[in-house]
Design an enzyme around this catalytic site. Structure first.
Site, PDB file in Angstrom:
ATOM      1  N   VAL A  15       0.831  -1.206   0.000  1.00  0.00           N
ATOM      2  CA  VAL A  15       0.000   0.000   0.000  1.00  0.00           C
ATOM      3  C   VAL A  15       0.871   1.264   0.000  1.00  0.00           C
ATOM      4  CG1 VAL A  15      -1.629   1.349   1.389  1.00  0.00           C
ATOM      5  CG2 VAL A  15      -2.018  -1.072   1.000  1.00  0.00           C
ATOM      6  N   PRO A  92      -1.560  -7.352  10.795  1.00  0.00           N
ATOM      7  CA  PRO A  92      -1.984  -8.742  10.591  1.00  0.00           C
ATOM      8  C   PRO A  92      -2.884  -9.253  11.717  1.00  0.00           C
ATOM      9  CG  PRO A  92       0.271  -8.677  11.406  1.00  0.00           C
ATOM     10  CD  PRO A  92      -0.153  -7.253  11.238  1.00  0.00           C
ATOM     11  N   SER A 130      -3.365   2.307   7.035  1.00  0.00           N
ATOM     12  CA  SER A 130      -3.573   0.878   7.299  1.00  0.00           C
ATOM     13  C   SER A 130      -5.048   0.639   7.610  1.00  0.00           C
ATOM     14  CB  SER A 130      -2.782   0.435   8.533  1.00  0.00           C
ATOM     15  OG  SER A 130      -1.419   0.695   8.395  1.00  0.00           O
ATOM     16  N   LYS A 219     -14.091   0.767   5.892  1.00  0.00           N
ATOM     17  CA  LYS A 219     -13.057  -0.055   5.245  1.00  0.00           C
ATOM     18  C   LYS A 219     -13.277  -1.538   5.550  1.00  0.00           C
ATOM     19  CE  LYS A 219      -9.564  -1.723   3.343  1.00  0.00           C
ATOM     20  NZ  LYS A 219      -9.441  -1.875   1.903  1.00  0.00           N
ATOM     21  N   ASN A 223     -14.602  -4.559   2.701  1.00  0.00           N
ATOM     22  CA  ASN A 223     -13.947  -5.851   2.457  1.00  0.00           C
ATOM     23  C   ASN A 223     -14.866  -7.010   2.832  1.00  0.00           C
ATOM     24  OD1 ASN A 223     -11.667  -4.869   1.322  1.00  0.00           O
ATOM     25  ND2 ASN A 223     -10.291  -5.365   2.996  1.00  0.00           N
ATOM     26  N   CYS A 275      -5.912  -9.585   2.981  1.00  0.00           N
ATOM     27  CA  CYS A 275      -6.832  -8.762   3.779  1.00  0.00           C
ATOM     28  C   CYS A 275      -8.228  -9.298   4.047  1.00  0.00           C
ATOM     29  CB  CYS A 275      -6.921  -7.379   3.151  1.00  0.00           C
ATOM     30  SG  CYS A 275      -5.353  -6.517   3.301  1.00  0.00           S
ATOM     31  N   PHE A 337      -2.433 -15.344  -5.342  1.00  0.00           N
ATOM     32  CA  PHE A 337      -3.835 -15.377  -4.870  1.00  0.00           C
ATOM     33  C   PHE A 337      -4.793 -14.831  -5.915  1.00  0.00           C
ATOM     34  CE2 PHE A 337      -5.423 -11.149  -3.604  1.00  0.00           C
ATOM     35  CZ  PHE A 337      -4.281 -10.370  -3.663  1.00  0.00           C
ATOM     36  N   LYS A 338      -4.248 -14.133  -6.914  1.00  0.00           N
ATOM     37  CA  LYS A 338      -5.027 -13.684  -8.067  1.00  0.00           C
ATOM     38  C   LYS A 338      -4.030 -13.384  -9.179  1.00  0.00           C
ATOM     39  CE  LYS A 338      -6.394  -9.245  -7.963  1.00  0.00           C
ATOM     40  NZ  LYS A 338      -6.892  -7.927  -7.511  1.00  0.00           N
TER      41      LYS A 338
HETATM   42  P1  NAD Z   1       3.061  -4.854   3.900  1.00  0.00           P
HETATM   43  O1  NAD Z   1       3.386  -5.905   4.863  1.00  0.00           O
HETATM   44  O2  NAD Z   1       3.289  -5.064   2.448  1.00  0.00           O
HETATM   45  O3  NAD Z   1       3.817  -3.495   4.285  1.00  0.00           O
HETATM   46  C1  NAD Z   1       3.888  -2.984   5.583  1.00  0.00           C
HETATM   47  C2  NAD Z   1       5.292  -2.424   5.796  1.00  0.00           C
HETATM   48  O4  NAD Z   1       5.340  -1.740   7.051  1.00  0.00           O
HETATM   49  C3  NAD Z   1       6.394  -3.483   5.829  1.00  0.00           C
HETATM   50  O5  NAD Z   1       7.337  -3.215   4.806  1.00  0.00           O
HETATM   51  C4  NAD Z   1       7.007  -3.334   7.228  1.00  0.00           C
HETATM   52  O6  NAD Z   1       8.408  -3.553   7.248  1.00  0.00           O
HETATM   53  C5  NAD Z   1       6.666  -1.894   7.550  1.00  0.00           C
HETATM   54  N1  NAD Z   1       6.712  -1.575   8.982  1.00  0.00           N
HETATM   55  C6  NAD Z   1       6.176  -2.266  10.020  1.00  0.00           C
HETATM   56  N2  NAD Z   1       6.441  -1.636  11.178  1.00  0.00           N
HETATM   57  C7  NAD Z   1       7.153  -0.526  10.877  1.00  0.00           C
HETATM   58  C8  NAD Z   1       7.706   0.545  11.646  1.00  0.00           C
HETATM   59  N3  NAD Z   1       7.580   0.586  12.973  1.00  0.00           N
HETATM   60  N4  NAD Z   1       8.368   1.519  11.000  1.00  0.00           N
HETATM   61  C9  NAD Z   1       8.523   1.486   9.650  1.00  0.00           C
HETATM   62  N5  NAD Z   1       8.014   0.506   8.868  1.00  0.00           N
HETATM   63  C10 NAD Z   1       7.334  -0.486   9.476  1.00  0.00           C
HETATM   64  O7  NAD Z   1       1.517  -4.494   4.154  1.00  0.00           O
HETATM   65  P2  NAD Z   1       0.475  -3.880   3.100  1.00  0.00           P
HETATM   66  O8  NAD Z   1      -0.101  -4.963   2.252  1.00  0.00           O
HETATM   67  O9  NAD Z   1       1.076  -2.682   2.456  1.00  0.00           O
HETATM   68  O10 NAD Z   1      -0.681  -3.434   4.095  1.00  0.00           O
HETATM   69  C11 NAD Z   1      -0.534  -2.313   4.947  1.00  0.00           C
HETATM   70  C12 NAD Z   1      -1.901  -1.964   5.500  1.00  0.00           C
HETATM   71  O11 NAD Z   1      -2.771  -1.584   4.426  1.00  0.00           O
HETATM   72  C13 NAD Z   1      -2.612  -3.112   6.215  1.00  0.00           C
HETATM   73  O12 NAD Z   1      -3.331  -2.576   7.299  1.00  0.00           O
HETATM   74  C14 NAD Z   1      -3.562  -3.638   5.175  1.00  0.00           C
HETATM   75  O13 NAD Z   1      -4.713  -4.206   5.765  1.00  0.00           O
HETATM   76  C15 NAD Z   1      -3.956  -2.390   4.425  1.00  0.00           C
HETATM   77  N6  NAD Z   1      -4.358  -2.602   3.024  1.00  0.00           N
HETATM   78  C16 NAD Z   1      -3.668  -3.458   2.215  1.00  0.00           C
HETATM   79  C17 NAD Z   1      -4.040  -3.599   0.879  1.00  0.00           C
HETATM   80  C18 NAD Z   1      -3.311  -4.535  -0.054  1.00  0.00           C
HETATM   81  O14 NAD Z   1      -3.762  -4.697  -1.164  1.00  0.00           O
HETATM   82  N7  NAD Z   1      -2.220  -5.143   0.327  1.00  0.00           N
HETATM   83  C19 NAD Z   1      -5.083  -2.829   0.372  1.00  0.00           C
HETATM   84  C20 NAD Z   1      -5.746  -1.951   1.220  1.00  0.00           C
HETATM   85  C21 NAD Z   1      -5.373  -1.834   2.554  1.00  0.00           C
HETATM   86  C1  UGA Z   2      -9.249  -6.517  -1.859  1.00  0.00           C
HETATM   87  C2  UGA Z   2     -10.285  -5.442  -2.213  1.00  0.00           C
HETATM   88  O1  UGA Z   2     -10.783  -5.684  -3.535  1.00  0.00           O
HETATM   89  C3  UGA Z   2      -9.682  -4.054  -2.150  1.00  0.00           C
HETATM   90  O2  UGA Z   2     -10.691  -3.079  -2.362  1.00  0.00           O
HETATM   91  C4  UGA Z   2      -9.057  -3.841  -0.763  1.00  0.00           C
HETATM   92  O3  UGA Z   2      -8.422  -2.580  -0.723  1.00  0.00           O
HETATM   93  C5  UGA Z   2      -8.035  -4.932  -0.507  1.00  0.00           C
HETATM   94  O4  UGA Z   2      -8.689  -6.224  -0.591  1.00  0.00           O
HETATM   95  C6  UGA Z   2      -7.436  -4.849   0.862  1.00  0.00           C
HETATM   96  O5  UGA Z   2      -8.009  -4.264   1.762  1.00  0.00           O
HETATM   97  O6  UGA Z   2      -6.373  -5.434   0.967  1.00  0.00           O
HETATM   98  P1  UGA Z   2      -7.281  -7.734  -3.168  1.00  0.00           P
HETATM   99  O7  UGA Z   2      -7.301  -8.680  -2.022  1.00  0.00           O
HETATM  100  O8  UGA Z   2      -5.995  -7.153  -3.604  1.00  0.00           O
HETATM  101  O9  UGA Z   2      -8.248  -6.489  -2.862  1.00  0.00           O
HETATM  102  O10 UGA Z   2      -7.896  -8.454  -4.446  1.00  0.00           O
HETATM  103  P2  UGA Z   2      -9.359  -8.793  -4.994  1.00  0.00           P
HETATM  104  O11 UGA Z   2      -9.352  -8.505  -6.431  1.00  0.00           O
HETATM  105  O12 UGA Z   2     -10.447  -8.193  -4.200  1.00  0.00           O
HETATM  106  O13 UGA Z   2      -9.411 -10.372  -4.851  1.00  0.00           O
HETATM  107  C7  UGA Z   2      -9.405 -11.015  -3.591  1.00  0.00           C
HETATM  108  C8  UGA Z   2      -9.595 -12.500  -3.779  1.00  0.00           C
HETATM  109  O14 UGA Z   2     -10.929 -12.794  -4.198  1.00  0.00           O
HETATM  110  C9  UGA Z   2      -8.681 -13.118  -4.850  1.00  0.00           C
HETATM  111  O15 UGA Z   2      -8.223 -14.368  -4.412  1.00  0.00           O
HETATM  112  C10 UGA Z   2      -9.606 -13.253  -6.044  1.00  0.00           C
HETATM  113  O16 UGA Z   2      -9.198 -14.253  -6.934  1.00  0.00           O
HETATM  114  C11 UGA Z   2     -10.910 -13.611  -5.360  1.00  0.00           C
HETATM  115  N1  UGA Z   2     -12.121 -13.291  -6.147  1.00  0.00           N
HETATM  116  C12 UGA Z   2     -12.401 -12.011  -6.488  1.00  0.00           C
HETATM  117  C13 UGA Z   2     -12.982 -14.320  -6.492  1.00  0.00           C
HETATM  118  O17 UGA Z   2     -12.741 -15.504  -6.179  1.00  0.00           O
HETATM  119  N2  UGA Z   2     -14.113 -14.029  -7.204  1.00  0.00           N
HETATM  120  C14 UGA Z   2     -14.432 -12.737  -7.563  1.00  0.00           C
HETATM  121  O18 UGA Z   2     -15.496 -12.534  -8.194  1.00  0.00           O
HETATM  122  C15 UGA Z   2     -13.544 -11.712  -7.194  1.00  0.00           C
END
Ligand code: NAD
Ligand code: UGA
Length: 460
Positions: A15, A92, A130, A219, A223, A275, A337-338
């Site tokens: 993110v 997490p 986050s 948020k 999800n 997530c 995962f996708k």
């Molecule tokens: P990530 O694990 O990819 O990245 C998090 C980063 O934070 C890591 O690189 C870690 O080293 C760093 N970190 C942890 N503690 C720290 C500290 N004290 N100082 C500096 N850096 C530190 O996680 P992500 O997938 O980017 O997710 C981050 C947040 O965003 C989560 O809450 C997640 O739920 C949310 N989110 C994720 C997605 C997604 O698609 N991955 C989408 C929307 C929201």
């Molecule tokens: C999801 C949400 O779509 C985002 O809006 C959100 O920001 C993010 O979670 C988050 O909070 O981390 P993401 O997990 O990256 O995004 O991917 P998606 O495209 O939503 O797919 C999630 C899972 O559902 C995948 O395994 C995908 O293959 C599956 N999926 C999706 C299905 O099995 N069927 C569908 O119709 C759609």
């Protein structure tokens, strides 16, 4: 050149990296710095080999890096110099103590808050990027504002809705941007500062302002609703398999109803990703902590159905392959995962591969982007699993192919060639319903898809 504002993001993950790269690209007047404790990750962000694969990301990073976008491990300096701090560290599921397996583990988040307090010399706006339990902002306020330096921190919630694989597209053209704060004059002022950033490229009508609790809870709810649709259609897929109804036809028919809509109705081996599961379990935990047991059980069932769907897939393979896969070679097409990501967090492929390995199958995994992560995910299996970049080689000599990620490359393969190279009778399990099942059957495969009647050559 002097910048109008210094923006910092703590956490350079999936993110933080892409989100800040987009802000830097759209707002050359701001200096954007992304910091992380992970030195290797920051090194990768500063190299030509970025730590995450995301279509279009390389290009926008290249355009701004070194001009107004910086990746660094200097957290203290970053905090000192910035006026707005986004926090995008991982949240997490807790694995220990109270709420283990459900509650969000907020240790990284709290550590960040304490660092902000320790290294700040002036008041700042702190943005929750986050995904967090509703009412986290209240805890943040307590940690940050109990200080003796007279500093005031306003907490703004700005959850991220990007999906992996389409992150750049989602960031450039979001459905909406949500920004919540306290409804006090100071809270609203802070909220407007964040609104101003997005106004550089997001149309005004797509920027929603709300109170901070609504923003935090929206948020988790978004999800939960998305995942709920997938579990709903997956639950019906099992009924389709019993009744000769076709899940894709059912999804299409119900999706044409404008009240239901067509998205997130693609039946599959189950949803994965970092997530959905963690956020729903977090929602369940919050409901329980407020005594809302019915609400908790309702949302928990979304995760239960997903676990069941993944297990059902393995069971289905086993029962159709004469109740044994021991010693049989099985090629898994896709481990991410996708599609369009190398991310394997909570990928259904992990569960399927483990299930097959527990049954002593010889599993060969292929994936265009996720093989390195797959190796880490399955490192406990010292034997029985191999990794092969070329899908033709992966399938050679196999009894079955299981498609677990909807990569385009798997649609375009020469399945006649694959069939000829396999052990007969050859099985194909399509966990994503992306292939032409009738054609595969005519080629000679026994075909098992999700939510469809099996196409078998056996008469008994
Ligand atoms: P990530 O694990 O990819 O990245 C998090 C980063 O934070 C890591 O690189 C870690 O080293 C760093 N970190 C942890 N503690 C720290 C500290 N004290 N100082 C500096 N850096 C530190 O996680 P992500 O997938 O980017 O997710 C981050 C947040 O965003 C989560 O809450 C997640 O739920 C949310 N989110 C994720 C997605 C997604 O698609 N991955 C989408 C929307 C929201
Ligand atoms: C999801 C949400 O779509 C985002 O809006 C959100 O920001 C993010 O979670 C988050 O909070 O981390 P993401 O997990 O990256 O995004 O991917 P998606 O495209 O939503 O797919 C999630 C899972 O559902 C995948 O395994 C995908 O293959 C599956 N999926 C999706 C299905 O099995 N069927 C569908 O119709 C759609």
């Amino acid at each position: 050149m002097g910048f109008e504002k210094n923006i910092l993001c703590i956490g350079a993950g999936y993110v933080g990296g892409p989100t800040m790269a987009m802000i830097a690209r759209k707002c050359p007047q701001y200096k954007v710095t992304v910091v992380d404790i992970d030195k290797e990750k920051i090194k990768a962000w500063n190299s030509s080999n970025l730590p995450i694969f995301e279509p279009g990301l390389d290009e926008i990073v290249k355009k701004s890096r070194g001009k107004n976008l910086y990746f660094s491990t200097e957290i203290e300096k970053g905090i000192e110099e910035s006026q707005i701090i986004f926090v995008s560290v991982n949240t997490p599921t807790k694995t220990f103590g109270q709420g283990a397996g459900r509650a969000a583990d907020l240790q990284y988040w709290e550590k960040t808050a304490r660092e902000i307090l320790a290294y700040s010399g002036s008041s700042k706006v702190v943005v929750e990027k986050s995904t967090l339990p509703v009412r986290t902002a209240s805890a943040m306020e307590r940690i940050l504002n109990e200080n003796s330096k007279g500093m005031r921190f306003e907490i703004v919630s700005n959850p991220e809705f990007l999906a992996e694989g389409t992150a750049i597209k989602d960031l450039e053209n979001p459905d909406r941007v949500l920004i919540g704060s306290r409804e006090t004059p100071e809270g609203i002022k802070a909220r407007k500062e964040v609104v101003e950033i997005y106004l550089n490229w997001v149309p005004k009508e797509k920027i929603i302002e709300s109170n901070v609790w609504s923003s935090e809870l929206s948020k988790l709810t978004a999800n939960a609703f998305l995942a709920q649709r997938i579990s709903s259609i997956n639950s019906i897929s099992a009924l389709c398999e019993k009744t000769e109804a076709d899940i894709d036809e059912v999804a299409f028919a119900i999706g044409m109803d404008s009240r239901i809509g067509p998205k997130y109705l693609k039946s599959s081996v189950g949803f994965g990703g970092s997530c959905f599961k963690k956020d729903i379990l977090n929602l369940v935990y919050i409901c329980e902590s407020y005594g809302l047991d019915k609400t908790a059980r309702y949302w928990e069932s979304v995760v239960d159905i997903n676990d069941w769907q993944q297990n059902r897939f393995v069971q289905n393979m086993l029962s159709n392959m004469f109740n044994t896969v021991a010693g049989k070679k099985i090629a898994i097409f896709g481990f991410a995962f996708k599609a369009n990501t190398g991310d394997t967090r909570e990928s259904p492929a992990i569960r399927v591969a483990q299930g097959l390995l527990d049954e002593h199958a010889e599993v060969v995994i292929t994936d265009p982007k996720a093989l390195e992560n797959a190796k880490k995910d399955l490192k406990q299996f010292k034997q029985g699993v191999t990794f092969e970049a070329n899908p033709y080689k992966a399938a050679k000599g196999a009894h079955a192919v299981a498609v677990l990620t909807e990569w385009d490359v798997y649609r375009a393969l020469d399945y006649r060639r694959i069939f000829k190279s396999m052990v007969q009778p050859a099985f194909l399990f399509d966990g994503r319903n992306i292939l032409d099942h009738k054609k595969l059957f005519e080629t000679g495969f026994n075909v098992f898809a999700i939510g469809k009647a099996p196409l078998k050559h056996f008469r008994y």
